[in-house]
Design an enzyme around this catalytic site. Structure first.
Site, PDB file in Angstrom:
ATOM      1  CD  GLU A 181      66.939 -16.501 -37.425  1.00 16.21           C
ATOM      2  OE1 GLU A 181      66.757 -15.864 -36.372  1.00 16.21           O
ATOM      3  OE2 GLU A 181      66.148 -17.377 -37.816  1.00 16.21           O
ATOM      4  CD  GLU A 238      62.714 -15.263 -33.338  1.00 16.17           C
ATOM      5  OE1 GLU A 238      62.396 -16.234 -34.020  1.00 16.17           O
ATOM      6  OE2 GLU A 238      63.865 -14.793 -33.319  1.00 16.17           O
TER       7      GLU A 238
END
Length: 278
Positions: free
Chosen positions: A159, A257
């Site tokens: 990520e 998120e």
């Protein structure tokens, strides 16, 4: 998951129980997610920065998911002490044994829960450590992680992250370059975690990344910007990007998120179908 989804239904999303519902202890968050209407969840590493949690703590976490009736569909590997600023350990020299031990525990949690998506935060540049040596170690550790979860059909996610100057993977291209190195080293079960918030904040042309790489995404997370709040609280065209990702071949889930107090965190999901979502 089809290319058409109800953007106001909790059933369309995973809820990240490490950024949301944090008013509750970790073992109560799956139940809170279920009461909010969600059947699927994800967590950052839920054991207070401990790479080798006690068996009882692991059992308690898994039991909390089962009691709530929700499925775990995303889990981070141990990332160090996140509250103290750590952002992963795979590139940090001197932590290889802990990373390997943790990978085995993550794989066991995946086996017991059915989770197959595992985010390995890369880690920060460290004073006194050579960046090239850190990068070489990261590839070794990511291969170890990928090998650990391969028997359960797991995928290791890489990520790009914003808000941490010493985190070297800031764009999708940065993360995809690491994915390619890991694949060349022999692990094919590794993919990009496309966090649209981090990518946008760091200056990526998110729509262009989606157009070019949606089929390669291993996971998608969303939050609005500025502020990292719920869709509609900022300026990002999140619904447009999600629709584009599915249209271009992404077939996985979308995880929420973002950070927002529980009282208002899911108000946007109660809007009439077709309302603007950011």
């Amino acid at each position: 998951m089809t290319t058409r989804m109800d953007f106001t239904s909790p059933d369309s999303y995973l809820v990240n129980c490490s950024t949301l519902l944090t008013e509750h202890p970790v073992v109560d968050r799956a139940d809170a997610a279920a009461r909010a209407g969600f059947s699927r969840v994800e967590f950052w590493w839920p054991f207070d920065g401990e790479p080798r949690p006690a068996d009882a703590d692991v059992d308690g976490f898994i039991d909390s998911l089962a009691a709530a009736g929700v499925s775990l569909e995303g889990l981070n590997f141990w990332a160090g002490a996140m509250a103290q600023g750590d952002r992963g350990m795979v590139s940090v020299i001197g932590r290889r044994n802990e990373v390997a031990d943790n990978a085995a525990i993550v794989a066991e949690i995946g086996r017991r829960t059915g989770c197959t998506a595992f985010n390995a935060l890369y880690g920060l540049r460290q004073d006194g450590q050579d960046p090239q040596a850190q990068d070489e170690l990261a590839v070794e550790n990511l291969v170890t992680a990928a090998e650990a979860v391969a028997p359960i059909g797991g995928t290791v996610l890489v990520e790009p992250v914003s808000g941490a100057e010493d985190y070297p993977l800031k764009t999708a291209a940065d993360a995809l370059a690491v994915v390619e190195k890991v694949r060349r080293a022999g692990a094919t079960n590794v993919a990009l975690l496309a966090d649209f918030f981090h990518m946008a904040v760091n200056g990526d042309d998110v729509a262009a990344v989606i157009e070019q790489h949606a089929q390669e995404f291993g996971h998608v997370q969303i939050a609005d910007a500025p502020g990292r709040g719920a869709p509609g609280t900022g300026e990002l065209p999140l619904q447009e990007w999600v629709e584009l990702a599915y249209a271009r071949g992404y077939a996985g889930p979308v995880a929420l998120e973002y950070k927002q107090q529980q009282e208002t965190a899911f108000d946007w999901l109660r809007q009439p179908a077709g309302s603007p979502q950011g």
